[in-house]
Design a protein around this motif. Structure first.
Motif, PDB file in Angstrom:
ATOM      1  N   PHE A 118      -7.218   5.123  61.975  1.00 44.84           N
ATOM      2  CA  PHE A 118      -6.411   4.649  60.847  1.00 44.84           C
ATOM      3  C   PHE A 118      -7.323   4.084  59.758  1.00 44.84           C
ATOM      4  CE2 PHE A 118      -2.151   2.222  60.002  1.00 44.84           C
ATOM      5  CZ  PHE A 118      -2.127   2.739  58.720  1.00 44.84           C
ATOM      6  N   LYS A 119      -8.273   3.258  60.150  1.00 47.73           N
ATOM      7  CA  LYS A 119      -9.215   2.675  59.195  1.00 47.73           C
ATOM      8  C   LYS A 119     -10.061   3.746  58.510  1.00 47.73           C
ATOM      9  CE  LYS A 119     -11.660  -0.746  60.687  1.00 47.73           C
ATOM     10  NZ  LYS A 119     -12.504  -1.519  61.642  1.00 47.73           N
ATOM     11  N   HIS A 120     -10.374   4.805  59.245  1.00 48.98           N
ATOM     12  CA  HIS A 120     -11.265   5.832  58.699  1.00 48.98           C
ATOM     13  C   HIS A 120     -10.552   6.764  57.724  1.00 48.98           C
ATOM     14  CE1 HIS A 120     -14.770   8.428  58.571  1.00 48.98           C
ATOM     15  NE2 HIS A 120     -13.989   9.469  58.816  1.00 48.98           N
ATOM     16  N   CYS A 121      -9.338   7.196  58.093  1.00 45.45           N
ATOM     17  CA  CYS A 121      -8.668   8.206  57.266  1.00 45.45           C
ATOM     18  C   CYS A 121      -7.722   7.608  56.233  1.00 45.45           C
ATOM     19  CB  CYS A 121      -7.926   9.213  58.139  1.00 45.45           C
ATOM     20  SG  CYS A 121      -6.510   8.540  59.030  1.00 45.45           S
ATOM     21  N   LYS A 122      -7.497   6.271  56.311  1.00 42.13           N
ATOM     22  CA  LYS A 122      -6.681   5.550  55.329  1.00 42.13           C
ATOM     23  C   LYS A 122      -5.219   5.965  55.329  1.00 42.13           C
ATOM     24  CE  LYS A 122     -10.373   3.474  53.638  1.00 42.13           C
ATOM     25  NZ  LYS A 122     -11.438   4.119  54.404  1.00 42.13           N
ATOM     26  N   SER A 123      -4.769   6.625  56.381  1.00 43.77           N
ATOM     27  CA  SER A 123      -3.352   6.953  56.547  1.00 43.77           C
ATOM     28  C   SER A 123      -3.043   6.924  58.036  1.00 43.77           C
ATOM     29  CB  SER A 123      -3.027   8.334  55.962  1.00 43.77           C
ATOM     30  OG  SER A 123      -3.822   9.333  56.571  1.00 43.77           O
ATOM     31  N   TYR A 124      -1.747   6.770  58.363  1.00 43.92           N
ATOM     32  CA  TYR A 124      -1.395   6.620  59.774  1.00 43.92           C
ATOM     33  C   TYR A 124      -1.704   7.913  60.522  1.00 43.92           C
ATOM     34  CZ  TYR A 124       0.979   4.519  63.749  1.00 43.92           C
ATOM     35  OH  TYR A 124       1.261   3.955  64.973  1.00 43.92           O
ATOM     36  N   PRO A 125      -2.605   7.857  61.516  1.00 44.99           N
ATOM     37  CA  PRO A 125      -3.014   9.085  62.207  1.00 44.99           C
ATOM     38  C   PRO A 125      -2.002   9.507  63.265  1.00 44.99           C
ATOM     39  CG  PRO A 125      -4.175   7.221  63.118  1.00 44.99           C
ATOM     40  CD  PRO A 125      -3.320   6.679  62.010  1.00 44.99           C
ATOM     41  N   LYS A 126      -2.194  10.706  63.741  1.00 39.99           N
ATOM     42  CA  LYS A 126      -1.305  11.275  64.749  1.00 39.99           C
ATOM     43  C   LYS A 126      -2.131  11.668  65.969  1.00 39.99           C
ATOM     44  CE  LYS A 126       2.025  15.070  65.189  1.00 39.99           C
ATOM     45  NZ  LYS A 126       2.598  16.233  64.472  1.00 39.99           N
ATOM     46  N   LEU A 127      -1.691  11.260  67.141  1.00 36.52           N
ATOM     47  CA  LEU A 127      -2.382  11.655  68.367  1.00 36.52           C
ATOM     48  C   LEU A 127      -2.114  13.125  68.655  1.00 36.52           C
ATOM     49  CD1 LEU A 127      -3.990  10.955  70.952  1.00 36.52           C
ATOM     50  CD2 LEU A 127      -1.805  10.377  72.018  1.00 36.52           C
TER      51      LEU A 127
END
Length: 450
Positions: free
Chosen positions: A334-343
């Motif tokens: 989340f911190k890296h891509c700046k958007s809510y990630p998906k597993l």
């Protein structure tokens, strides 16, 4: 296998890596036994309560652990065990999201989807329940406790096929034993959303389990597995295939096989594009545009485990370790891509050491490879001794997260980081779902409820 099978399983990395590599061929939802009604175990809360009673684990205080030494006399000999079918261990349990307010609070995330960390906890616990169904002892007294402890060695190949939004439907957990060694199992577990009379697969995973005797002092033999029909023959054959392809097992780790020429070329290219050609300064490196140093793409936390986190054997519950590893991996991405990630995928989760209750745990998640919008996160759980500063790694896991758009690549700066980069790249390239045209199951094409 030798008598000390559990120790062999834990320490024999080629065997574990073989299981990890070929676990990606675990059958899809359509391989759940057809024309067989799974035994209904009630809700997952019921399963937990039944396991507590079966294992005599009612105590919460670690200092008051119930003795199980009296059960050692019931440890069977191999020749005393009758074979079992796959269908004998086929069970299910429900997670009543639709009606249970407490479950809704526990299982729904802040963005309205199911918390996959909670599902990992349940799937790990359920794999123990499946093992309980498989083992049958003829000499055990009626209603007697099984003289076994079942522990997870590896959890692997958890593929996310469908995201659930909201709490309109209940969930179903099901699974069976698909392979048996002398004292070890492969257990396949599925989670479905129940929509009327239909089942829609959310995820599936494989668990390599080990059977131990009543006080966890040595391995305990378990019932052989034999096929009941052609479908079960196919299940056993696929499970055996996952164990036998020895030629592939060393490709998973740079610690087992050195970098190839192609990988050496890649390592040199990474060095070249981060080297300042105008300076001879030895340690000066240049970060390429729109990228990030690998050493900065991490998150770390330290927690204290409590008796509420213990399993039925008085050590920290493996599902809890999986959940906290996933959640810090989610934060890292989340911190890296700046958007809510998906597993997208859990590549593996190895249990190298048991974790004592009330241990101090350090969890470190590092992004070790990025490709387009995918991030490979390597997460380690370490047990810390604050009095000696000793650190022992108990678990290693790998998660693949995705972002809506392409994200910054991570660039290694040291040789060790470059090896980790190659390691992550190998694991990412080996994932079967990356090479498939579609990684998701169409919700309209799943199984009917049985």
């Amino acid at each position: 296998m030798a008598d000390k099978e559990f120790d062999w399983l834990v320490n024999n990395k080629p065997f574990i890596q073989l299981f990890l590599y070929f676990a990606k061929f675990i059958p899809s939802t359509r391989s759940i036994l057809t024309n067989v009604e799974p035994a209904n175990s009630g809700t997952m809360t019921d399963v937990k309560e039944k396991l507590v009673k079966l294992l005599g684990a009612e105590y919460v205080d670690p200092a008051k652990r119930a003795s199980r030494d009296h059960l050692l006399e019931y440890t069977p000999k191999r020749e005393e065990l009758t074979p079992r079918f796959v269908k004998d261990s086929y069970v299910m349990a429900s997670i009543p999201l639709r009606t249970d307010k407490l479950m809704q609070e526990r299982y729904v995330s802040n963005v309205g989807t199911v918390r996959y960390g909670r599902l990992m906890e349940d799937m790990d616990l359920f794999s123990v329940w499946v093992c309980q169904q498989h083992v049958k002892l003829s000499k055990l007294p009626p209603d007697g406790q099984l003289p076994y402890i079942f522990v997870t060695v590896v959890a692997n190949s958890m593929k996310i096929r469908y995201d659930i939004h909201g709490i309109d439907n209940d969930l179903r957990v099901s699974g069976y034993v698909s392979w048996v060694g002398n004292s070890s199992f492969e257990v396949l577990v599925w989670v479905h959303v129940v929509n009327g009379n239909e089942l829609h697969e959310i995820t599936q995973a494989g668990f390599l389990m080990a059977g131990r005797n009543a006080n966890n002092s040595g391995p305990a033999p378990v019932n052989h597995l034999q096929p009941h029909n052609d479908e079960e023959k196919e299940i056993l054959a696929k499970a055996e295939l996952r164990r036998q392809q020895n030629a592939e097992l060393r490709k998973a780790s740079v610690w087992q096989e050195k970098p190839t020429q192609e990988e050496h070329d890649l390592m040199y290219d990474l060095l070249e594009k981060t080297t300042d050609k105008t300076s001879l300064e030895l340690y000066k490196r240049i970060l390429p545009p729109n990228s990030r140093w690998m050493s900065e793409a991490y998150a770390v936390t330290t927690i204290l485990s409590f008796p509420e986190n213990k399993n039925r054997h008085n050590t920290v519950f493996g599902g809890f370790l999986m959940r906290i590893a996933f959640e810090i991996s989610l934060i890292t991405s989340f911190k890296h891509c700046k958007s809510y990630p998906k597993l997208e995928h859990v590549s593996e989760f190895t249990f190298q050491k048991s974790v004592p209750v009330q241990s101090l745990l350090r969890i470190l998640a590092h992004i070790i490879y990025v490709e387009k919008n995918y991030m490979m996160i390597m997460t380690t759980n370490d047990v810390l001794d604050p009095t000696t500063s000793q650190k022992i790694t108990s678990n290693v896991s790998y998660f693949v997260m995705s972002a809506p758009n392409d994200v910054q690549p991570v660039i290694p700066r040291s040789y060790q980081e470059t090896l980790l980069y190659i390691h992550g790249r190998r694991k990412f390239k080996n994932l079967a779902f990356i090479n498939e045209k579609s990684t998701k199951t169409d919700i309209g094409n799943d199984n009917k409820c049985k």
